[in-house]
Design a protein around this motif. Structure first.
Motif: not given
Length: 329
Positions: A207-219, A292-301
């Motif tokens: 399992f490899a980390k990619i990046f965390e959500s904006k609130n650091s709750k999800y990854e 859609q979940f990724l776009q709503n909760n993660f840095d879209q850029e």
């Protein structure tokens, strides 16, 4: 239909017939276990039976057993197709194989509708499915369109020259890139689940980390399998006290039920073409709900860069020194 052979050397029965008939060992094992093979006039049901020179092998090939067709009410995106293989992006919620407990149409029903059906050596109806993914999981599957392709792809699955990279959204985030080497078996308290079981079947995942959500709750993470056990990604993550969003069977809890399915996707598939031997790599776009979940909760850029296939594959450089191991002990 019958076939007859004469053994020329000392050899295992299943290995001999696999080579003689051009079929996978698993198909030959089923043929033998069902009593369709006799040696010197006596039925042999053990695949490991040892042949000796001049022994006569007689095979009775059964007629394929056809199952009733169900009306298909879903669409499946084709990623690639030629005369030998079909690569598809399976939608979440579709079961791959029919079973007595499955009432809805399956991927096999869709393949029947598409006219894809392989001959079978042991009597069961089969449709070129070399590997599978869970009902709740979306993503890539390769389908063999003839027996020769099925045999070659099955061999690649065994020798690990064919494989997939997965994307999953989990909570909480991982602390490190991690390799889990822990045996899996049926959970004795819940037969629907797989768990770490002493004496279970070998199972190894990375399992490899990619990046965390904006609130650091999800990854958002990537996963690569070294073995192919039932629910392997889900069970190994649960052993780390991590859960894929939507995976209520393995511990995800959502008060509002806003995530209707498991956010796990077979993203990249690599293999060698069964006829040409050319290395091929395929990518299946994420389903709308997961994207859609990724776009709503993660840095879209950062999103497009992070999930670029080249970046996902490059994460699994096991010589980089950023990996820790959770082994079977």
């Amino acid at each position: 239909m019958t076939k007859e052979f004469v053994a020329q050397s000392k050899q295992r029965l299943d290995k001999y017939l696999s080579e003689a008939l051009g079929e996978s060992r698993s198909q030959i094992e089923q043929l033998i276990k069902k009593g369709y093979v006799s040696v010197n006039g006596l039925v042999v049901t053990k695949p490991g039976f040892t042949l000796k020179p001049s022994m006569h092998i007689h095979i009775t090939l059964p007629r394929p057993q056809e199952t009733q067709n169900k009306e298909v009410d879903f669409e499946v995106a084709k990623i690639y197709e030629d005369n030998d293989i079909l690569v598809i992006n399976k939608p979440a919620g579709v079961v791959v194989h029919p079973a007595p407990s499955v009432k809805e149409p399956t991927l096999v029903d869709w393949l029947k509708k598409e006219g894809i059906r392989l001959s079978t050596i042991s009597g069961e109806e089969r449709h070129g499915i070399v590997h599978r993914i869970d009902k709740e999981t979306s993503g890539l599957l390769v389908i063999a369109k003839n027996n020769e392709a099925h045999l070659k792809l099955s061999e690649q699955l065994q020798d690990k020259s064919m494989g997939r990279y997965y994307l999953a959204i989990i909570e909480p985030p991982l602390k490190n890139n991690i390799i889990v080497d822990r045996p899996l078996g049926r959970n004795p308290k819940n037969r629907l689940k797989m768990s770490i079981i002493e004496g279970g079947r070998e199972a190894k995942s990375a399992f490899a980390k990619i990046f965390e959500s904006k609130n650091s709750k999800y990854e958002l993470i990537a996963a690569k399998l070294f073995t192919g056990r039932t629910h392997q990604i889900r069970a190994h993550l649960a052993s780390l006290h991590r859960h894929i969003l939507g995976d209520r069977l393995y511990g995800f809890k959502s008060k509002k039920d806003t995530i209707p399915r498991v956010f796990l996707h077979a993203y990249i598939l690599y293999l060698r073409h069964p006829r040409s031997g050319k290395y091929l790599e395929f990518v299946a776009p994420l389903a709308q709900d997961m994207m859609q979940f990724l776009q709503n909760n993660f840095d879209q850029e950062k999103l497009d860069e992070k999930i670029h296939p080249h970046n996902v594959v490059s994460l699994f450089d096991f010589s980089s020194g950023v990996w820790v191991t959770a082994d079977s002990t």
